[in-house]
Design a protein around this motif. Structure first.
Motif, PDB file in Angstrom:
ATOM      1  N   HIS A 139     -34.590   3.503  58.973  1.00 10.26           N
ATOM      2  CA  HIS A 139     -33.713   4.663  59.153  1.00 10.26           C
ATOM      3  C   HIS A 139     -32.775   4.854  57.958  1.00 10.26           C
ATOM      4  O   HIS A 139     -32.097   5.877  57.859  1.00 10.26           O
ATOM      5  N   VAL A 140     -32.749   3.908  57.027  1.00 14.03           N
ATOM      6  CA  VAL A 140     -31.738   3.889  55.975  1.00 14.03           C
ATOM      7  C   VAL A 140     -32.327   4.361  54.649  1.00 14.03           C
ATOM      8  O   VAL A 140     -33.201   3.697  54.074  1.00 14.03           O
ATOM      9  N   SER A 141     -31.851   5.487  54.159  1.00 11.35           N
ATOM     10  CA  SER A 141     -32.282   5.970  52.851  1.00 11.35           C
ATOM     11  C   SER A 141     -31.809   4.998  51.769  1.00 11.35           C
ATOM     12  O   SER A 141     -30.673   4.528  51.801  1.00 11.35           O
ATOM     13  N   GLY A 142     -32.680   4.712  50.844  1.00 12.93           N
ATOM     14  CA  GLY A 142     -32.342   3.804  49.758  1.00 12.93           C
ATOM     15  C   GLY A 142     -32.937   2.419  49.910  1.00 12.93           C
ATOM     16  O   GLY A 142     -32.888   1.610  48.975  1.00 12.93           O
ATOM     17  N   LEU A 143     -33.487   2.117  51.085  1.00 13.00           N
ATOM     18  CA  LEU A 143     -34.140   0.833  51.314  1.00 13.00           C
ATOM     19  C   LEU A 143     -35.647   1.010  51.342  1.00 13.00           C
ATOM     20  O   LEU A 143     -36.161   2.063  51.715  1.00 13.00           O
ATOM     21  N   LYS A 144     -36.351  -0.040  50.978  1.00 10.33           N
ATOM     22  CA  LYS A 144     -37.785  -0.141  51.224  1.00 10.33           C
ATOM     23  C   LYS A 144     -37.982  -1.254  52.247  1.00 10.33           C
ATOM     24  O   LYS A 144     -37.284  -2.265  52.207  1.00 10.33           O
ATOM     25  N   THR A 145     -38.934  -1.070  53.172  1.00  7.51           N
ATOM     26  CA  THR A 145     -39.164  -2.051  54.227  1.00  7.51           C
ATOM     27  C   THR A 145     -40.641  -2.416  54.252  1.00  7.51           C
ATOM     28  O   THR A 145     -41.495  -1.531  54.399  1.00  7.51           O
ATOM     29  N   ILE A 146     -40.917  -3.709  54.118  1.00  3.90           N
ATOM     30  CA  ILE A 146     -42.284  -4.205  54.000  1.00  3.90           C
ATOM     31  C   ILE A 146     -42.545  -5.248  55.075  1.00  3.90           C
ATOM     32  O   ILE A 146     -41.672  -6.042  55.404  1.00  3.90           O
ATOM     33  N   MET A 147     -43.766  -5.253  55.638  1.00  2.00           N
ATOM     34  CA  MET A 147     -44.190  -6.321  56.546  1.00  2.00           C
ATOM     35  C   MET A 147     -45.681  -6.579  56.320  1.00  2.00           C
ATOM     36  O   MET A 147     -46.526  -5.869  56.850  1.00  2.00           O
ATOM     37  N   PRO A 148     -46.023  -7.621  55.567  1.00  2.00           N
ATOM     38  CA  PRO A 148     -47.434  -7.909  55.288  1.00  2.00           C
ATOM     39  C   PRO A 148     -48.107  -8.599  56.466  1.00  2.00           C
ATOM     40  O   PRO A 148     -47.454  -9.148  57.355  1.00  2.00           O
ATOM     41  N   SER A 149     -49.444  -8.599  56.458  1.00  2.00           N
ATOM     42  CA  SER A 149     -50.192  -9.262  57.523  1.00  2.00           C
ATOM     43  C   SER A 149     -51.165 -10.311  56.997  1.00  2.00           C
ATOM     44  O   SER A 149     -51.764 -11.038  57.798  1.00  2.00           O
TER      45      SER A 149
END
Length: 338
Positions: A139-149
């Motif tokens: 929800h936060v502009s300016g962040l990148k969010t990653i979740m690898p598998s």
């Protein structure tokens, strides 16, 4: 190429980057001498010294705040928040400082900080060691969010995250850390992780942030998922025989909506699958975007299969998050829907 677990791949990514760039520093609770509660940083302090790999106080706000300061100063901190459940005290630092520094400084400063944290359940950690808070960061502009598998993705994406000039939240599914996972000890073995080890290059490589992966091609339905649930989806498909296409987001923000929409337009049906709670989970955003882009191609409503809307239940955690049986039932209903 060598066989690695996800833990080994994550450690290898930090090792590669610390060797390439003296500005990369690693710190957090117990990450130094002990090597981290999950051993992701084991051996790094011995190799690079206590000035580059060091322990912090038990103070997540302080850990992240110090990391942001180091990043603005010119370093590239890769910090560990021991469990995603502990990240909340640092949320203000992440949102109000790290995510906004480029905009607030008119591009004079950036915050190239990577915040690693184990996420999700399946290790009997209870409600304070098992949460999946990824939606709060998308929800936060300016962040990148990653979740690898997979181990391969984990290393390539973590290197990309460390090299990125903006803040990255890097969530690591705990159930995928060490390889094969057969479910609860008093339940029949489940194929939770059909790819426990990965062929991973020992040296430097990157993967693009913001690009999803098609884990399985199919024509009957699209399953959009990420992290541990990629393998739950695979198990459900194997058990039901339904010809599903499985999309692994890998990066939640920025979102590769084009790859997902292309698949949904092809199959006409879509399941969004994640471990976090239903209400305001990331699946809600996925469903909204796909409805906007694919409405006239849909043959049935988009469905979400998720964790319960309750505090994380310790004793019932294997009923809390979706398993192959539950996903399989929902798949059958979705493919039969008019």
């Amino acid at each position: 190429m060598v066989q690695m677990t996800m833990i080994e791949a994550i450690r290898s990514a930090m090792d590669v980057m610390m060797e390439r760039d003296d500005g990369v520093v690693v710190f957090g609770e117990d990450v130094g001498y002990f090597g981290g509660v999950f051993r992701c940083t084991a051996g790094l302090q011995k190799k690079y010294g206590a000035s580059r790999v060091f322990d912090s106080p038990i103070n997540e706000s302080g850990i992240v705040g110090a990391g942001i300061g180091m990043a603005v100063y010119g370093l590239r901190p890769c910090i560990e928040v021991q469990f995603a459940d502990y990240i909340y005290p640092a949320y203000d630092q992440i949102v109000s400082e790290a995510a906004r520094i480029r905009y607030r400084s008119a591009n004079d400063f950036t915050a190239p900080i990577t915040i690693r944290s184990p996420v999700g359940g399946g290790i009997f950690g209870g409600q304070t060691h098992s949460q999946s808070p990824e939606a709060l960061f998308t929800h936060v502009s300016g962040l990148k969010t990653i979740m690898p598998s997979t181990p391969y993705d984990a290393k390539g994406l973590l290197i990309s995250a460390i090299e990125d000039d903006d803040p990255v939240i890097f969530f690591e599914p705990k159930r995928l850390y060490n390889g094969p996972f057969d479910g609860h000890h008093d339940r029949p073995a489940q194929n939770w992780n059909s790819h426990p080890l990965g062929n991973v290059p020992e040296d430097y490589y990157t993967l693009p942030i913001g690009k999803a992966a098609v884990r399985r091609e199919g024509s009957a339905v699209t399953i959009v998922t990420y992290g541990t649930m990629c393998f739950v989806a695979e198990a459900a498909v194997q058990e039901t025989g339904i010809d599903a296409e499985i999309i692994d987001l890998r990066t939640l923000l920025p979102l590769d909506i084009d790859t997902i929409a292309q698949s949904v337009k092809k199959t006409g049906r879509c399941m969004v699958l994640h471990e976090a709670t239903l209400t305001s989970g990331f699946g809600a955003e996925l469903s909204a975007q796909l409805q906007e882009q694919c409405f006239y191609h849909l043959e049935a409503p988009i469905i979400r299969v998720t964790g319960w809307d309750t505090p994380y239940p310790h004793a019932q955690e294997w009923d809390y998050f979706p398993g192959p049986a539950r996903v399989g039932r929902e798949l059958k209903e979705l493919t039969e829907a008019a």
